[in-house]
Design an enzyme around this catalytic site. Structure first.
Site, short mmCIF file in Angstrom:
data_model
loop_
_atom_site.label_atom_id
_atom_site.label_comp_id
_atom_site.label_asym_id
_atom_site.label_seq_id
_atom_site.Cartn_x
_atom_site.Cartn_y
_atom_site.Cartn_z
N LYS A 1 0.86 -1.19 0.00
CA LYS A 1 0.00 0.00 0.00
C LYS A 1 0.89 1.23 0.00
O LYS A 1 1.49 1.58 1.01
CB LYS A 1 -0.90 0.06 1.23
CG LYS A 1 -1.92 1.22 1.13
CD LYS A 1 -2.40 1.70 2.48
CE LYS A 1 -1.55 2.78 3.07
NZ LYS A 1 -1.59 4.08 2.31
N CYS B 1 13.27 11.82 6.79
CA CYS B 1 13.26 11.58 8.24
C CYS B 1 14.66 11.59 8.83
O CYS B 1 14.82 11.76 10.04
CB CYS B 1 12.55 10.27 8.55
SG CYS B 1 12.97 8.92 7.44
N VAL C 1 -7.18 0.85 3.98
CA VAL C 1 -6.32 -0.23 3.50
C VAL C 1 -5.16 -0.51 4.46
O VAL C 1 -4.84 -1.68 4.73
CB VAL C 1 -5.79 0.09 2.09
CG1 VAL C 1 -4.76 -0.93 1.63
CG2 VAL C 1 -6.95 0.12 1.09
N GLU D 1 10.16 2.08 10.35
CA GLU D 1 11.07 3.23 10.30
C GLU D 1 10.20 4.47 10.41
O GLU D 1 9.38 4.75 9.54
CB GLU D 1 11.87 3.26 9.00
CG GLU D 1 12.92 4.37 9.02
CD GLU D 1 13.32 4.85 7.65
OE1 GLU D 1 13.76 6.02 7.54
OE2 GLU D 1 13.18 4.08 6.69
N GLU E 1 9.39 16.96 14.91
CA GLU E 1 9.77 16.77 13.50
C GLU E 1 8.91 17.66 12.62
O GLU E 1 7.68 17.59 12.66
CB GLU E 1 9.60 15.31 13.09
CG GLU E 1 10.06 15.04 11.67
CD GLU E 1 9.93 13.59 11.27
OE1 GLU E 1 10.85 13.07 10.61
OE2 GLU E 1 8.90 12.97 11.61
#
Length: 472
Positions: free
Chosen positions: A168, A277, A204, A243, A377
Site C-alpha cells: 500500500k 526523516c 487499506v 522506520e 519533527e
C-alpha cells in the site's frame, strides 16, 4: 485527466471490489492531474489470498532463482527509470535534477542481489541446524517522501528472503507505485508474488496491519501512524518493522571544518525539500563559533534554487501538499513566537512563486533545546542552531530527543569523533559527511522505530529462524 482505477492483484490489473476516487494534485501547480481509486478491506483480502497462494511456491525458490528474478527487475527498472522519474516529479514535486529519487530504489535492488550471493540460509550452531526461512506474506506500507526508494527497499529484501507481498503506497503518491507494478510484471515476477492495493490508512493500511494471514508488516512513516499500525498488528501477534520519525542532530565538534559542516548541513538537511526523516535539522555548534557558522550557512543557503521541478536548474521543488505546506508555515511562526532568530528564509513562499506548495529554506538561531522547533519533527526546510559549551553538553543535547533515527558528527580528531559517534543514540551515525550506502542497516532507536532495512539486516527482517535438533 488521467484515471488510475485498478489494482494489481495476482498478476493482473483488476477492478476494485469497492472503491472511492481520490484526486491527485500536482504540488507545483496546485492543479488536479489525476484520480486514483482507494480500496477497501475486501480488496486487501483478495490481495492477501493471492499472496498466500503464491508463497507456497515462491517461498521454496532457491537463492539463485531469486537472484535471477531480481536481476530481471533491475534490467526493466533501468529501462523505465525516465518514466518513473516523471511520475515522481508530477505527483510529489521531486525536481528532475534529484536523480536519487529514482536511483536509490535501483541501488536497493542491486544490493539485494549482492546480499543473496553470500548469504547462508542454513548453518550449524553446536549440534543444531539453524535454518532461516521466509516468514510468509509481507504487508508493505510506504510514505510519500521517498516513495519509489522505499517500495524498492522493502520488496528487494522481501523477494530476496522468499516472501510474497501486498503493498500500500501513500494515497498522495500512487503513480510511481503503479509504474513499479508494471516494471515487476514486465520483469516476470510470478503472479501473486507482488500485489498492489491503493488506499488510505484507515481503509487499506489498517486492513493490512490487522490481517490474520499477513505475517509481517513493514511500515515507514510518522511515529503517530506507526503506533496505529503496531496496535492493529498486535491482535494477530505478527512481526512489525518500522522506520518512523526523526529529529537528527549534526554535532559539530570545536576542531571541525565549519565550512564543510555548514555546506553538508544545507545540502543534506534541505535535500528533497527537507522531506526526509534522516535530515540533520538540529545543528549543534560551540558557542564561540556560532557567528562564523551562521555566515557559512547563509552563503550556502543562497545557492538553493526553489522552483519548477521540471526545470533542470531547480534544486528544490515544492513540498507534497497543502497540509504539509501549512504545517511547515505553522512551525516557522512558532519558532518566531518562542524567540528564535531567523538568519535565512522565513514564512511564505520564495519570491516570484505565487502558487504551488513552495517553502523558503529557513534557518533559526538562538534556539534552545526546550523550544518546539528543536523537539518536533517538521519535515520541511527548517533547521535550528543550538549552541553548547562542552562536548559532554553537546552529546547530552543531541540525545535529548524522543527520536533516534540518524545523527551526524563533524570533527578533525578521528578518535574523539569516533567516541562521540559511539555515544549517539541513533541507528545511523555519519562522520564528516560520509555518504549513505545500502550495505549499512537503516532504522532507529526509541520512537524512530524498530527493525532495520537494507542489506543483510533488511533481508533478515523477512526471515524466520528455526532450530532443528537431533541431527548431530
Amino acid at each position: 485527466m488521467k484515471q488510475y482505477g485498478q489494482f494489481y492483484i495476482d498478476g493482473a490489473w483488476v477492478d476494485p471490489v469497492s472503491s472511492r476516487p481520490f484526486e491527485l494534485v500536482n504540488p507545483a501547480t496546485e492543479e488536479v492531474f489525476a484520480t486514483v481509486a482507494l480500496g477497501s478491506p475486501e480488496d486487501v483480502d483478495r490481495a492477501v489470498t493471492a499472496a498466500r497462494r503464491a508463497f507456497g511456491s515462491f517461498g521454496r525458490t532457491t537463492p539463485a532463482e531469486r537472484i535471477e528474478l531480481l536481476e530481471s527487475i533491475i534490467s526493466v527498472y533501468e529501462k523505465r527509470s525516465g518514466e518513473l522519474m516523471a511520475a515522481l516529479t508530477e505527483e510529489m514535486g521531486a525536481p528532475v535534477s534529484l536523480k536519487q529519487q529514482c536511483g536509490a530504489g535501483l541501488a536497493s535492488l542491486r544490493q539485494a542481489v549482492e546480499t543473496l550471493k553470500g548469504y547462508e540460509f542454513e548453518t550449524r550452531l553446536g549440534v543444531n541446524i539453524i535454518q532461516r526461512e521466509p516468514i510468509g506474506v509481507a504487508g508493505l506500507i510506504t510514505p510519500w517522501n521517498w516513495p519509489a526508494q522505499l517500495i524498492c527497499n522493502k520488496i528487494s529484501s522481501a523477494f530476496a528472503a522468499g516472501c510474497t507481498v501486498v503493498v500500500k503506497p501513500s494515497e498522495f503518491t500512487p503513480v510511481d507505485a503503479i509504474v513499479i507494478a508494471e516494471i515487476l510484471h514486465e520483469a516476470g515476477v510470478p503472479a501473486g508474488v507482488f500485489n498492489l492495493v491503493n488506499g488510505d490508512g484507515p481503509g487499506v493500511g489498517n486492513a493490512i496491519s490487522s490481517h490474520e494471514d499477513i505475517d509481517i508488516v513493514s511500515f515507514t512513516g510518522s511515529t503517530r501512524a506507526g503506533i496505529l499500525v503496531a496496535e492493529a498488528a498486535a491482535k494477530t501477534v505478527k512481526r512489525v518493522a518500522q522506520e518512523l520519525g526523526g529529529k537528527s542532530a549534526n554535532l559539530i565538534l570545536p576542531d571541525a571544518d565549519l565550512r564543510a559542516a555548514a555546506h553538508y548541513n544545507v545540502s543534506r538537511g534541505f535535500s528533497n525539500s527537507g522531506q526526509s526523516c534522516h535530515s540533520p535539522t538540529r545543528i549543534l555548534v560551540h558557542e564561540d563559533q556560532l557567528a562564523e557558522l551562521e555566515g557559512y550557512l547563509r552563503d550556502y543557503a543562497a545557492e538553493i534554487r526553489v522552483g519548477d521541478p521540471t526545470d533542470p536548474a531547480t534544486t528544490h521543488g515544492p513540498v507534497v501538499n497543502r497540509a504539509q505546506f501549512d504545517r511547515i508555515q505553522s512551525y516557522i511562526e512558532t519558532g518566531v513566537k518562542e524567540g528564535g532568530r531567523i538568519i535565512v528564509g522565513g514564512p511564505g513562499r520564495p519570491e516570484g512563486l505565487e502558487r504551488g506548495f513552495f517553502v523558503r529554506p529557513t534557518i533559526f538561531s538562538d534556539i534552545t533545546r526546550d523550544m518546539t522547533i528543536a523537539r518536533e519533527e517538521i519535515f520541511g526546510m527548517v533547521t535550528a542552531i543550538l549552541t553548547y559549551g562542552t562536548v559532554e553538553e553537546a552529546i547530552d543535547i543531541a540525545n535529548d530527543t524522543k527520536y533516534g533515527l540518524g545523527a551526524y558528527v563533524f570533527g578533525a580528531d578521528r578518535d574523539q569523533a569516533l567516541d562521540v559517534c559511539r555515544r549517539m543514540k541513533a541507528g545511523r551515525v555519519f562522520y564528516n559527511g560520509a555518504p549513505a550506502n545500502t550495505v549499512a542497516p537503516m532504522g532507529g532507536y526509541k520512537q524512530s522505530g524498530n527493525g532495520r532495512e537494507m542489506g543483510v539486516f533488511g533481508m533478515e527482517e523477512f526471515l524466520e529462524i528455526k532450530a532443528i535438533i537431533g541431527f548431530d
